[in-house]
Write a protein that holds these residues in place. Structure first.
Motif, mmCIF file in Angstrom:
data_model
loop_
_atom_site.group_PDB
_atom_site.id
_atom_site.type_symbol
_atom_site.label_atom_id
_atom_site.label_comp_id
_atom_site.label_asym_id
_atom_site.label_seq_id
_atom_site.Cartn_x
_atom_site.Cartn_y
_atom_site.Cartn_z
ATOM 1 N N THR A 21 84.375 48.693 43.868
ATOM 2 C CA THR A 21 83.466 49.802 44.119
ATOM 3 C C THR A 21 82.040 49.451 43.711
ATOM 4 O OG1 THR A 21 83.690 50.850 41.939
ATOM 5 C CG2 THR A 21 85.386 51.346 43.582
ATOM 6 N N LEU A 165 85.110 49.456 48.541
ATOM 7 C CA LEU A 165 84.645 50.824 48.760
ATOM 8 C C LEU A 165 83.230 50.887 48.193
ATOM 9 C CD1 LEU A 165 85.058 53.725 49.630
ATOM 10 C CD2 LEU A 165 86.239 54.162 47.462
ATOM 11 N N SER A 167 80.688 52.437 47.164
ATOM 12 C CA SER A 167 80.236 53.782 46.819
ATOM 13 C C SER A 167 80.242 53.957 45.316
ATOM 14 C CB SER A 167 81.157 54.826 47.467
ATOM 15 O OG SER A 167 80.808 56.129 47.045
ATOM 16 N N ASP A 168 79.322 54.785 44.833
ATOM 17 C CA ASP A 168 79.314 55.202 43.430
ATOM 18 C C ASP A 168 79.734 56.665 43.299
ATOM 19 O OD1 ASP A 168 78.429 52.734 42.340
ATOM 20 O OD2 ASP A 168 76.376 53.187 42.972
ATOM 21 N N VAL A 173 85.875 57.655 44.705
ATOM 22 C CA VAL A 173 86.534 56.528 44.054
ATOM 23 C C VAL A 173 87.813 56.987 43.354
ATOM 24 C CG1 VAL A 173 86.297 54.801 42.228
ATOM 25 C CG2 VAL A 173 84.398 55.196 43.818
ATOM 26 N N TYR A 183 90.826 48.209 39.332
ATOM 27 C CA TYR A 183 89.604 48.437 40.106
ATOM 28 C C TYR A 183 88.438 47.764 39.399
ATOM 29 C CZ TYR A 183 88.619 52.443 36.948
ATOM 30 O OH TYR A 183 88.393 53.243 35.861
ATOM 31 N N GLU A 185 84.200 47.612 39.158
ATOM 32 C CA GLU A 185 82.874 48.160 39.438
ATOM 33 C C GLU A 185 81.888 46.999 39.584
ATOM 34 O OE1 GLU A 185 81.969 51.885 36.911
ATOM 35 O OE2 GLU A 185 83.305 50.647 35.684
#
Length: 212
Positions: A21, A165, A167-168, A173, A183, A185
């Motif tokens: 993400t 993905l 996106s923040d 998420v 996951y 970041e």
């Protein structure tokens, strides 16, 4: 708390699915993808599924020295389709049948790339770049189900699957965190190198921010 190297070794040994993400420049996405697809010096089998017109070409996403036309590489490039969708050329409603079934695509890749004696742990590396066009067209629920099923296909041969993905959006998420094993970041701060932070909820494990 277990050491990161031990957790990563466990993920590699058993097979896993990873959500990646963060709204970052495409160069950072490419750097993270190359890392997750494994060292070019290792005997890997690699599959890439491309849907996002905003993301780099396969040559930029594969590790150095690995070519999209190599026999141990399988690339499915649907960026043109989703480029048309983004401009309204192709309609899609949430919940409608998926144009791109990730489970079927990765099952085909597993079969196509299979070594004669079967896969070694973490030999198969797959990446989907990215989930965003699929979510825009079909909504969260069908894509989340597809990620679950596609992950199982890769995990069954002790492979590693990752899904970008970019996106923040925490709510978005959070829809996917429960259906993956880990996951990551990503972030890119001005004046700093690109960084990543890993989380493995089942092990209650998180790293600090690390250089990719």
């Amino acid at each position: 708390m277990p050491a990161f190297v031990d957790v990563l070794t466990e993920l590699k040994q058993n097979g896993c699915s990873i959500l990646v993400t963060g709204e970052v420049p495409t160069a950072v996405t490419a750097q993270a993808t190359r890392k997750l697809l494994g060292s070019p010096a290792a005997e890997r089998r690699r599959a890439l599924v491309l849907t996002d017109p905003a993301q780099p070409d396969p040559n930029d996403l594969l590790p150095g020295g690995v070519d999209p036309d190599d026999p141990d590489v399988h690339v499915v490039d649907r960026r043109d389709f989703y480029r048309g969708s983004a401009t309204g050329a192709t309609a899609g409603a949430p919940g409608s049948p998926l144009d791109l079934d990730l489970t079927t695509v990765l099952r085909d890749a597993v079969r196509t790339l299979a070594p004669p004696d079967g896969y070694d742990p973490s030999q198969l590396r797959t990446g989907v770049v990215s989930l965003s066009p699929l979510l825009d067209q079909y909504g969260v629920d069908p894509i989340r189900r597809d990620v679950v099923d596609a992950s199982a296909v890769v995990r069954d041969v002790d492979g590693m699957a990752h899904f970008h993905l970019p996106s923040d959006d925490e709510d978005l998420v959070d829809e996917f965190k429960p259906v993956v094993d880990a996951y990551i970041e990503l972030r890119r701060r001005v004046g700093h190198v690109p960084e990543q932070r890993w989380h493995v909820p089942e092990r209650d494990f998180s790293t600090q921010w690390l250089e990719i």
